[in-house]
Design an enzyme around this catalytic site. Structure first.
Site, PDB file in Angstrom:
ATOM      1  N   ASP A   1      13.189  18.829  75.327  1.00 58.14           N
ATOM      2  CA  ASP A   1      13.747  18.874  73.981  1.00 58.14           C
ATOM      3  C   ASP A   1      12.880  19.862  73.189  1.00 58.14           C
ATOM      4  OD1 ASP A   1      15.153  18.505  71.628  1.00 58.14           O
ATOM      5  OD2 ASP A   1      15.203  16.328  71.768  1.00 58.14           O
TER       6      ASP A   1
HETATM    7  C1  NOJ Z   1      16.271  18.457  68.951  1.00 54.25           C
HETATM    8  C2  NOJ Z   1      17.340  17.479  69.303  1.00 54.25           C
HETATM    9  O1  NOJ Z   1      16.762  16.251  69.663  1.00 54.25           O
HETATM   10  C3  NOJ Z   1      18.250  17.958  70.424  1.00 54.25           C
HETATM   11  O2  NOJ Z   1      19.295  17.044  70.579  1.00 54.25           O
HETATM   12  C4  NOJ Z   1      18.754  19.332  70.139  1.00 54.25           C
HETATM   13  O3  NOJ Z   1      19.613  19.758  71.176  1.00 54.25           O
HETATM   14  C5  NOJ Z   1      17.576  20.283  69.983  1.00 54.25           C
HETATM   15  N1  NOJ Z   1      16.733  19.810  68.883  1.00 54.25           N
HETATM   16  C6  NOJ Z   1      17.989  21.702  69.708  1.00 54.25           C
HETATM   17  O4  NOJ Z   1      18.471  21.798  68.426  1.00 54.25           O
END
Ligand code: NOJ
Length: 885
Positions: free
Chosen positions: A296
């Site tokens: 993530d």
């Molecule tokens: C953090 C989020 O938890 C995730 O779901 C997302 O895809 C990424 N940021 C990218 O924006």
């Protein structure tokens, strides 16, 4: 999103941010935060066992051709090219939320990774689809798939290689959890079916789907590691993770998903982005995942340990503090390979997995490059906004990708609408009724439908929660738009405070709109940091008071709820004037006509609750409450085990306000002529797994340092992440390789394993999906209205087994077409070996607890309305029964 914005989203309080910023600024390389991954205060019984090495990808037949092609390409890559494609080019360093490095010499482009699970984030001319929770509420597999197809077409149309969805974790263990609405419901099967059909639909368009967040990211607060504090640890036992939270990931992998996103938090004390048990063990060995694991955003907390533990791609590429030009990988990964700490074998596998996923979706043939920018709505702008000094150019080409997908969105929003109460057939309404409409939720945000970045506010009609899981609305068909175009006698009070002095005239009907919002932790809305902290489970904006006042004035009140999840209804649900309640969930752009068609009876409501609505929060176990600040690492321990949502209520004989699966219709249905058929006979454990097929082999020799030298005369962009090293650096790293050795984690080995018995194919041992029984049932519309029925199938394990199991567990469901009065349809549900098994923690396998034992397969229209039961021992079915729960 501005630099300051992302900073603030990551580190709180602000002082820590600037402290970190200064520390990192003086350091030329990323800070190695391995020390942050200590178990700290994790209870001793929760163990994140080491699992090494990372199983090579490519051993599953469905992927062998893609791996063959990938191996040919990877064999020709230099070290710097390999390191480049495993990592993003940095936060805000391209058009998409994630932009991997490329290998242009070999025709491998930069990959564009983009949110969100419900539509293209921060873009234009795209559809803002209903959220996952709304899709779950349809209980309609064909709509789940249709949305996936439409999403895939839109993502492809914008030139996006990797769709950052579907969200299948959080599962919804915590009713207050901020991102439950991105997924499909608080049950592993509902979540799994929604996720897998989305994966299928998206990937059929050639887009790589990403199931996220792996795993146990069940609340927002304290999720992230920072230099100040580790993210919380979700402490869970082996059986619970397998039977609940892993289930949707297993189904996504079975559907062939190309990527998995590792979550921010830790599990049993080890960060998900470098938890070797989760990544190497469960995901890549037991579940046979063939694609690549990405972190993530800014969830990677170390260089070498994360590589060894099975991470394949770092996103967006930066170290813990973004925008400094520092990374744990890129140039550091080149160095780590040259100095012998990351085995070449591991790097090759990382790269091969990424390239194979690209081939697997056919992206080597005519795949468009990105034609939009997530950073701006302007046509031109900086190509690398994070670089400060960036070349400019065209960034948005405003390509319209909607292609009639509004119809899919509208059908979902409509067929998700869940009627909880309808006294005296108050609904449907006549278009001539005198309608008094209350609540700001009925109309668009007057500041503009996209005026809050990432929908980070609760103003006007709530079509989605907030955070990265959002899209900009191309338009928002609001309830007021649609109601006023259909009904002739409408008065709207655009307020959440009941106007004083209002009196009702005879025949007046009040329609009261309330909502409840939540979202991702980097935005706080009305005091709620993602999770519903201050708002609790009540409606926002004093919705309860608005409703009570309306109910005191009007004798007929209809409640319409837009919500991210369960809300408490007790203050008003039993008031005599509250005649009807509709949950419209989160409808995305199609909030209006979908609702109006149900309100005025063009269609009957056919949605069912994808979660339980309690009377009050204390009915749920205390362990599913939010965890707050704790010195060291916040601990979130899953002491309730298998007992979440209806599983808990049933185990404790608590009758909730509305049960999981509940949903009324304007008509009535009978369920008859059930037939149970035995298909595959069961054995205690599944037959032996297939052996792994062969995987690509490459030289394991450390490449020459020259493969990582900066090319001559290269025009470097400040703070952009590159995989090259200065010649002296590369040479020095290579010199170290022969003189010292890296200290590998306890339990480390570099010998590939045959894989556990529970594995054998994507998702696990393929025999787990052998259908043991089918149950078919005739559904007849016995009322006076056309409508669609949902059939839900729950398994009750045989009595007397040595495993404690929930009373009933959803295992399959189906929905009829629209049935006219008197019309019937036969629906068939399937129950697999896995559906009838428990995860045995000693045998490390799915076990049928009593072969030949008498399971009951319950069928009905809600978890508390199961009037039909089939017995597996006698192969007989009986109707007119009383629900076991
Ligand atoms: C953090 C989020 O938890 C995730 O779901 C997302 O895809 C990424 N940021 C990218 O924006």
């Amino acid at each position: 999103m501005s630099t300051a914005y992302i900073f603030l989203s990551i580190f709180k309080p602000v002082t820590i941010l600037f402290f970190c910023y200064i520390i990192s600024s003086v350091s030329s390389v990323a800070i190695d935060t391995q020390h942050l991954d200590k178990r700290l205060n994790v209870p001793a019984s929760y163990v994140a066992a080491p699992y090494y090495p990372t199983p090579h990808g490519g051993w599953v037949a469905d992927w062998s051709e893609s791996y063959r092609k990938a191996a040919l390409l990877v064999a020709n890559m230099t070290l710097a090219e390999k390191a480049n494609i495993t990592c993003g080019s940095g936060y805000d360093m391209g058009r998409c939320v994630g932009n991997s490095g490329s290998a242009p010499r070999l025709g491998l482009p930069q990959l564009c990774l983009q949110d969100s699970a419900l539509g293209i984030r921060n873009s234009d001319h795209n559809t803002a689809f209903p959220a996952g929770i709304t899709v779950g509420a349809t209980w309609d597999k064909s709509l789940m798939y249709a949305r996936g197809v439409a999403l895939g077409a839109e993502f492809r149309g914008k030139g996006i290689n990797v769709f950052l969805g579907p969200t299948v974790g959080p599962l919804g263990r915590k009713p207050r959890g901020g991102r439950n609405w991105e997924g499909f419901g608080a049950d592993p099967v509902l979540q799994a079916v929604g996720g897998a059909l989305t994966v299928q639909g998206v990937q059929e368009q050639g887009v790589i789907a990403t199931i996220k967040h792996y795993i146990l990211n069940e609340q927002e607060m304290y999720r992230m590691y920072s230099i100040a504090q580790p993210g919380y640890s979700s402490n869970i036992d082996d059986r619970t993770i397998h039977e609940l939270y892993l289930w949707p990931f297993a189904e996504g992998i079975k559907a062939g998903v190309g990527s998995v996103m590792a979550a921010y938090n830790a599990v049993n004390g080890s960060a998900c982005s470098q938890n070797s048990y989760l990544l190497n063990g469960i995901l890549k060995d037991e579940l046979g995942f063939q694609g690549f694991v990405m972190s993530d955003w800014l969830a990677q907390i170390s260089g070498v340990p994360s590589a060894l533990a099975g991470l394949d791609m770092s996103m967006p590429g930066d170290g813990l503090v973004p925008l400094l030009g520092d990374s744990y990988w890129m140039y550091e990964l080149s160095r780590a390979v040259l100095n012998g700490s990351v085995p070449v074998d591991r790097l090759n596998d990382m790269v091969t997995r990424i390239v194979a996923a690209w081939y697997q979706m056919g992206q080597d043939k005519d795949y468009p490059p990105p034609n939009f920018s997530t950073n701006t709505q302007d046509a031109t702008g900086p190509l690398y906004p994070g670089a400060l000094f960036s070349p400019s150019g065209v960034v948005n080409e405003f390509v319209d990708v909607q292609d009639g997908h509004a119809a899919v969105a509208r059908n979902i929003s409509r067929d998700a609408i869940t009627m909880l109460k309808n006294v005296n057939n108050t609904l449907p309404l006549s278009t001539n009724s005198s309608l008094k409409i209350f609540g700001t939720d009925a109309q668009k945000n007057s500041n503009g439908i996209n005026s809050c970045s990432d929908q980070g506010c609760d103003k006007g009609t709530l079509g989605m929660g907030w955070g990265s899981g959002t899209a900009r609305y191309p338009y928002l068909d609001s309830p007021m738009d649609a109601i006023s175009s259909k009904a002739s006698n409408v008065k709207y009070y655009n307020t959440d405070t009941f106007p004083s002095g209002l009196t009702a005239s005879s025949g007046d009907i009040a329609l009261v709109f309330i909502n409840a919002d939540s979202g991702e932790n980097y935005i706080t809305v009305e005091g709620n940091p993602g999770d519903r902290t201050t708002a609790g489970l009540n409606a926002w904006h004093n919705g309860d008071t608005l409703l009570k006042n309306a109910a005191a004035t009007y004798s007929t009140v209809i409640v319409i709820v837009h919500t991210v999840g369960p809300i408490l209804l007790e203050e008003w649900i039993d008031l005599p004037s509250v005649k009807a309640v509709l949950f419209a969930h989160l409808p995305g752009q199609e909030a209006g006509q979908s609702l109006a068609s149900v309100l005025f009876g063009d269609v009957s409501p056919s949605g069912h609750l994808p979660y339980t609505i309690p009377h009050n929060e204390s009915e749920s176990p205390a362990s599913v409450g939010l965890v707050y600040f704790e010195l060291g690492q916040p601990q979130d321990t899953y002491t309730e085990g298998l007992y979440i949502d209806y599983r808990y209520f049933n185990a404790h004989s608590i009758k909730p306000r509305y049960a999981f699966g509940h949903g009324l219709s304007y008509t009535t249905f009978s369920f008859s002529d059930a037939i149970i058929t035995a298909v595959t006979s069961l054995t205690s454990i599944p037959p032996a797994r297939p052996a792994k097929g062969s995987t690509p082999t490459y030289s394991t020799a450390i490449p020459p340092a020259s493969e990582a030298y900066w090319p001559a005369n290269f025009n470097r962009i400040w703070r952009y992440l590159y995989s090259w090293l200065e010649k002296s650096d590369a040479d020095a790293a290579a010199a170290v390789a022969s003189t010292s050795s890296y200290v590998y984690p306890a339990g480390y080995s570099n010998t590939q394993k045959p894989g556990p018995p529970a594995g054998g194919a994507q998702g696990g041992n393929p025999a787990l999906w052998d259908v043991a029984y089918t149950v078919s049932v005739t559904v007849t519309n016995t009322g006076n209205f056309s409508g669609r029925a949902v059939v839900q199938g729950y398994v009750q394990f045989p009595a007397g087994i040595s495993y404690d199991t929930p009373v009933i567990q959803l295992r399959d469901f189906a929905k009829t077409e629209t049935l006219a009065k008197g019309e019937s349809e036969v629906l068939t549900l399937s129950f697999t070996r896995k559906d009838l098994s428990v995860w045995d923690t000693v045998q490390q396998n799915w076990v049928v607890p009593n072969v030949g034992g008498d399971y009951t397969i319950w069928v009905g229209e809600a978890s508390d309305t199961l009037t039909l039961g089939c017995k597996t021992a006698s192969l007989g079915c009986q109707s007119g029964l009383v629900s076991p729960a």
